[in-house]
Design an enzyme around this catalytic site. Sequence first.
Site, PDB file in Angstrom:
ATOM      1  N   GLU A   1       0.826  -1.205   0.000  1.00 21.83           N
ATOM      2  CA  GLU A   1       0.000   0.000   0.000  1.00 21.83           C
ATOM      3  C   GLU A   1       0.861   1.256   0.000  1.00 21.83           C
ATOM      4  O   GLU A   1       0.576   2.227  -0.712  1.00 21.83           O
ATOM      5  CB  GLU A   1      -0.937   0.001   1.208  1.00 21.83           C
ATOM      6  CG  GLU A   1      -2.059  -1.006   1.128  1.00 21.83           C
ATOM      7  CD  GLU A   1      -3.045  -0.717   0.006  1.00 21.83           C
ATOM      8  OE1 GLU A   1      -3.241   0.470  -0.333  1.00 21.83           O
ATOM      9  OE2 GLU A   1      -3.614  -1.669  -0.547  1.00 21.83           O
TER      10      GLU A   1
ATOM     11  N   TYR B   1      -6.907   6.020   4.639  1.00 16.63           N
ATOM     12  CA  TYR B   1      -7.045   5.122   3.486  1.00 16.63           C
ATOM     13  C   TYR B   1      -6.169   3.878   3.646  1.00 16.63           C
ATOM     14  O   TYR B   1      -6.635   2.748   3.480  1.00 16.63           O
ATOM     15  CB  TYR B   1      -6.683   5.853   2.183  1.00 16.63           C
ATOM     16  CG  TYR B   1      -6.716   4.919   0.996  1.00 16.63           C
ATOM     17  CD1 TYR B   1      -7.904   4.654   0.335  1.00 16.63           C
ATOM     18  CD2 TYR B   1      -5.560   4.265   0.576  1.00 16.63           C
ATOM     19  CE1 TYR B   1      -7.946   3.768  -0.736  1.00 16.63           C
ATOM     20  CE2 TYR B   1      -5.590   3.377  -0.475  1.00 16.63           C
ATOM     21  CZ  TYR B   1      -6.788   3.126  -1.126  1.00 16.63           C
ATOM     22  OH  TYR B   1      -6.829   2.233  -2.165  1.00 16.63           O
TER      23      TYR B   1
ATOM     24  N   ASP C   1     -11.279   5.337  -3.157  1.00 16.49           N
ATOM     25  CA  ASP C   1     -10.158   5.977  -3.832  1.00 16.49           C
ATOM     26  C   ASP C   1     -10.671   6.576  -5.139  1.00 16.49           C
ATOM     27  O   ASP C   1     -11.876   6.623  -5.391  1.00 16.49           O
ATOM     28  CB  ASP C   1      -9.010   4.989  -4.062  1.00 16.49           C
ATOM     29  CG  ASP C   1      -9.354   3.886  -5.056  1.00 16.49           C
ATOM     30  OD1 ASP C   1     -10.522   3.812  -5.513  1.00 16.49           O
ATOM     31  OD2 ASP C   1      -8.453   3.088  -5.383  1.00 16.49           O
TER      32      ASP C   1
END
Length: 310
Positions: free
Chosen positions: A50, A135, A153
């Site tokens: 990520e 996120y 997103d």
Amino acid sequence: MSDAASDDADYSLPDDLPAVRDALISWYEADHRQFPWRETDDPYEILVSEVMSQQTQLGRVVEAWEAFLDRWPTPQLLADADRADVVGFWTDHSLGYNNRAKYLHEAAEQVVEEYDGEFPESPEELQNLMGVGPYTANAVASFAFNNGDAVVDTNVKRVLHRAFDVPDDDALFEEAASEAMPEGQSRVWNNAIMELGGVACEQSPKCDSAGCPWREWCHAYETGDFTAPDVPTQPSFEGSRRQFRGKVVSILKEYDELPLSKLGPRVRVDYAPGGEYGREWLEGLLSDLADDGLVDVEERDGDTRARLRQ
């Protein structure tokens, strides 16, 4: 249409929401892009993916991700590593802002020292880790522990805007994404809806050729209006301050330390102490890197010297 959305929302999801969910999950499970981090539920490996994937093409991330985990396969080994080596790896693989490497190293230290080597499992707890925002925390909770909220997103916003006419408003996107996601299935759902936006509902949609599973419910497919929410333009990396900060780190990794008079010409061939790209410009780069905890700058022997922070 469903009444589950708030009364004042300018959209509503389809009445047959279970069918909508089943269609997307079936489409994803039948065929999707193969990325190695989709084959693991290890939170450390997912966190690395990520962080690397932020503003970096996924194709380039695969090689870097595998090399990173080959070198530092556990949070303990990363925590024990020299931070300069981690930052140097980041620069060598052109993974963007070097402070992400610093934060990832610090997060590994937190996992080891504060959590006894075990990752926290909720989005809220994961945000306690250095550099992990909402996120990223939600993505790790979803993909590692199936314990996340709906991911929102750029791809997801585009899908929701087109398919269900959700207005370009962050709060409404969050609301619609949460309503659409089936309870207890954040891992497969978030992967699936991001995949939909990545391969079918791109800026130039491929509804039929990609076999979009939502065509029968899609507002854009019905009307032919494939307008998408505005996406901020990513500034060019070539010639950017970000690129030159990376060069500074690479150079200082090679040398124990350097005076600015020797560092400057190695960063830019057109470096001139009094010019546009001169000492003031170089000091600005070093100040940014010092603020990020990556370099130390000190006056010694009548000269300003820079070195990577250990």
